[in-house]
Structures are given as structure tokens and as C-alpha cells.
Design an enzyme around this catalytic site. Structure first.
Site, PDB file in Angstrom:
ATOM      1  N   HIS A   1     -12.578  38.526 -18.834  1.00 12.70           N
ATOM      2  CA  HIS A   1     -13.561  38.009 -18.053  1.00 12.70           C
ATOM      3  C   HIS A   1     -13.678  36.526 -18.249  1.00 12.70           C
ATOM      4  CE1 HIS A   1     -14.533  42.118 -17.410  1.00 12.70           C
ATOM      5  NE2 HIS A   1     -14.690  42.428 -18.722  1.00 12.70           N
TER       6      HIS A   1
ATOM      7  N   HIS B   1     -17.342  46.232 -12.599  1.00 12.48           N
ATOM      8  CA  HIS B   1     -16.509  47.353 -12.075  1.00 12.48           C
ATOM      9  C   HIS B   1     -17.278  47.685 -10.630  1.00 12.48           C
ATOM     10  CE1 HIS B   1     -15.767  48.538 -16.378  1.00 12.48           C
ATOM     11  NE2 HIS B   1     -15.066  47.627 -16.048  1.00 12.48           N
TER      12      HIS B   1
ATOM     13  N   HIS C   1      -6.733  48.253 -14.970  1.00 16.60           N
ATOM     14  CA  HIS C   1      -7.809  48.080 -15.060  1.00 16.60           C
ATOM     15  C   HIS C   1      -8.299  46.546 -15.280  1.00 16.60           C
ATOM     16  CE1 HIS C   1     -12.003  48.946 -16.095  1.00 16.60           C
ATOM     17  NE2 HIS C   1     -11.964  47.747 -17.010  1.00 16.60           N
TER      18      HIS C   1
ATOM     19  N   ASP D   1     -11.017  44.528 -13.104  1.00 17.72           N
ATOM     20  CA  ASP D   1     -11.975  43.485 -13.952  1.00 17.72           C
ATOM     21  C   ASP D   1     -11.723  42.111 -12.944  1.00 17.72           C
ATOM     22  OD1 ASP D   1     -13.156  44.988 -15.663  1.00 17.72           O
ATOM     23  OD2 ASP D   1     -11.905  44.406 -17.309  1.00 17.72           O
TER      24      ASP D   1
END
Ligand SMILES: [Zn+2]
Length: 305
Positions: A270, A86, A243, A247
Site C-alpha cells: 500500500h 478491495h 492479491h 491491492d
């Protein structure tokens, strides 16, 4: 100088700024200070609780050692830093090329689970223009990866653009799609405030593994069988996909420079984001460095030191 337009030059922070918080997984208090750094040094984490000489970790894709719940980097000499994504997204969006990030433990503070407080901290610091051209990475031909039902690709584009899809069986999330042309203003108004999220059904298993110990309504959207449990509800109806985009922006800044290209991703996480970087850099013909590409600014620039 290669170009007198300050937007085409590298930037660092005008002065140091500090954030206090705690890690979402370990739950321990954490203090992080962003310092100005020299031209060409990039984003480098420095663990102040570990011996000098082996406590620095460049925020780069080839340093990533774990991507299951958050992104973790390591230097091979015992130092790790987790949950940097973040903060990395905020640095990328505001055009911070060089920073030394001092951290007193293994985990970046989660703050409110979004990038909003990192933006506020960077606003407080201000930016300093540096006497060198910004380096960007221009995508020259498509790169595509798949991982089961997830996939992502990078395509040539003159801007940094993102098209993200997610598809969850929980009705409160369902299918969501978001497109963004990344600049400081669009990140600030559309993406920065979107929080990380988690499911009640996972909490016991995570805590048994020493994870999510610092997680709460204060730093995550928590989803139960009947939907969102946070008393304040969602910040955006589609906060979840926003969000995931946040990421993705943060993870892709592990390229070491801003990427000029279109990112299209379905169900990204991720692991997929970092795999996309690995695939890009595995093909030397797929990209080229570009010097002096402008980046827009939305915070005050101050004179270089
Ligand atoms: Zn996140």
C-alpha cells in the site's frame, strides 16, 4: 453529450446495495451501503456514525494517512475509513466513476478477504450511464519510485496494464509474477477472488496493537511454518501475487479516475502504491486528463435515473 457511446460516459450504481460484515483489524460489525452519486462526484465515503458536515472523505490519494497493513483515508475533521482497497478495486474494474459509500464505523467490512463479494454486490446493483464523459488520467512519460528493495513505475500505454513481482522467503510464496490487462472480464476471472494473506508469526504482535482482531480463515490466507493453514488451501497457486495486484488496482484508483498506463512494480504494498500516485501527481507534465475513454462492462447497465 460529447459521445453517444455509453462506454465512454460516466457511470454510477443503478440502485443502492448493502453489505454486512466486520472489520479485519478492529473486528467490529460493519454495514456498508453503496449509493448512486452525481456526475463528477467520484468515490466518496460517508461515516453515518459521525456528525453530518464532517463525516465525508473523498477516496483520493491526498487523503491517505496510513498504509502499513491496509490503506486508511481521513478528512482532517476526525473521520477515517480503513481497508477500502478491495472495494476500490472492484469499483475501478467495473467502471464505477461515482458512488457515495455509507459506512457505520471506521473499517470497511473485510468479507472473504478478496473482491469477489464486492463484485457480486455491484452486479446486484447494476450500473447507470450518466450524461457526462468519463475522465481518465493518461500517463505521458515514465514515473519511477524506489523504497529500499521495492520499486514501481508508471509508463505510457493505451490500456491499463499491470506487471507485478513479489519475492518472499517463505517457500509457499517464493517468487511470483503476474501480468494483467485490466478490464471487467479479466478482473472478474483472474483477480477478484484472490484473498489477503498473513503470517502466524505476526499474529500475536498485531493483536497486541489492536490489529488483525477480526482476521480468520474465513477472510485471509494464513501462513504458518509449514505453509498455508486454511483447511481449503489456496484458490490459485499464485494467489499471493494476484492479491498484491488486486491491492494495487484498488490503491491506484485513489487517483480519482482510471489511469491509462502500464504499472510495473516489484514487491508492491500500500505504501509503494500510494507513493507512486504522489510521484505521478507531483509532476504535472507526466500526465494529462483524457475525456471519454471507453471502459468495458461485464455487468448489466440500466437506464440512467
Ligand atoms: Zn489487500
Amino acid at each position: 453529450l460529447p459521445n453517444s457511446d455509453p462506454r465512454t460516459r460516466q457511470h454510477t450504481l443503478a440502485r443502492p446495495v448493502t453489505a454486512h460484515g466486520h472489520g479485519i483489524h478492529g473486528g467490529r460489525p460493519a454495514t456498508l451501503t453503496l449509493h448512486p452519486a452525481a456526475v463528477g462526484s467520484g468515490i466518496v465515503f460517508e461515516r453515518s456514525d459521525l456528525p453530518a458536515g464532517r463525516n465525508c472523505i473523498p477516496a483520493r490519494w491526498h487523503r491517505v494517512v496510513e498504509t502499513r497493513l491496509c490503506t486508511v483515508i481521513a478528512n482532517g475533521r476526525g473521520a477515517t475509513v480503513s481497508t477500502l482497497e478491495h472495494l476500490m478495486a472492484a469499483l475501478r474494474a467495473l467502471g464505477v466513476d461515482n458512488a457515495r459509500i455509507e459506512l457505520d464505523g471506521p473499517e470497511v467490512p473485510i468479507l472473504d478477504g478478496s473482491a469477489a463479494q464486492w463484485l457480486a454486490l455491484l452486479d446486484e446493483a447494476g450500473l447507470a450511464t450518466q450524461p457526462a464523459a468519463r475522465r481518465s488520467i493518461r500517463v505521458l512519460h515514465p514515473v519511477r519510485i524506489t523504497d529500499g528493495d521495492k520499486w514501481a513505475m508508471l509508463l505510457p500505454d493505451d490500456a491499463a496494464r499491470f506487471c507485478i513481482d513479489i519475492d518472499f522467503s517463505e517457500p509457499v510464496i517464493g517468487r511470483q509474477h503476474y501480468e494483467l490487462s485490466l478490464d471487467a472480464a479479466s478482473f472478474r476471472s483472474q483477480i477478484a477472488a484472490a484473498r489477503t494473506f498473513g503470517f502466524v508469526r505476526d499474529i500475536d504482535a498485531l493483536r497486541a496493537q489492536g490489529l488483525a482482531r477480526g482476521g480468520s480463515f474465513d477472510n485471509a490466507v494464513v501462513i504458518g511454518t509449514d505453509g498455508v493453514l486454511n483447511p481449503g488451501g489456496l484458490r490459485f497457486a499464485d494467489e499471493f501475487v494476484r492479491h498484491k495486484l488486486l491491492d494495487c488496482i484498488g490503491d491506484l484508483y485513489l487517483a480519482g479516475a482510471p489511469i491509462l498506463g502500464l504499472v510495473v512494480a516489484s514487491r508492491p504494498g500500500h505504501a509503494l502504491n500510494v507513493a507512486l500516485l504522489r510521484a505521478l501527481f507531483a509532476q504535472r507534465s507526466a500526465w494529462q486528463p483524457e475525456y471519454g475513454s471507453p471502459a468495458p462492462f461485464a455487468i448489466p447497465r440500466r437506464l440512467a435515473a
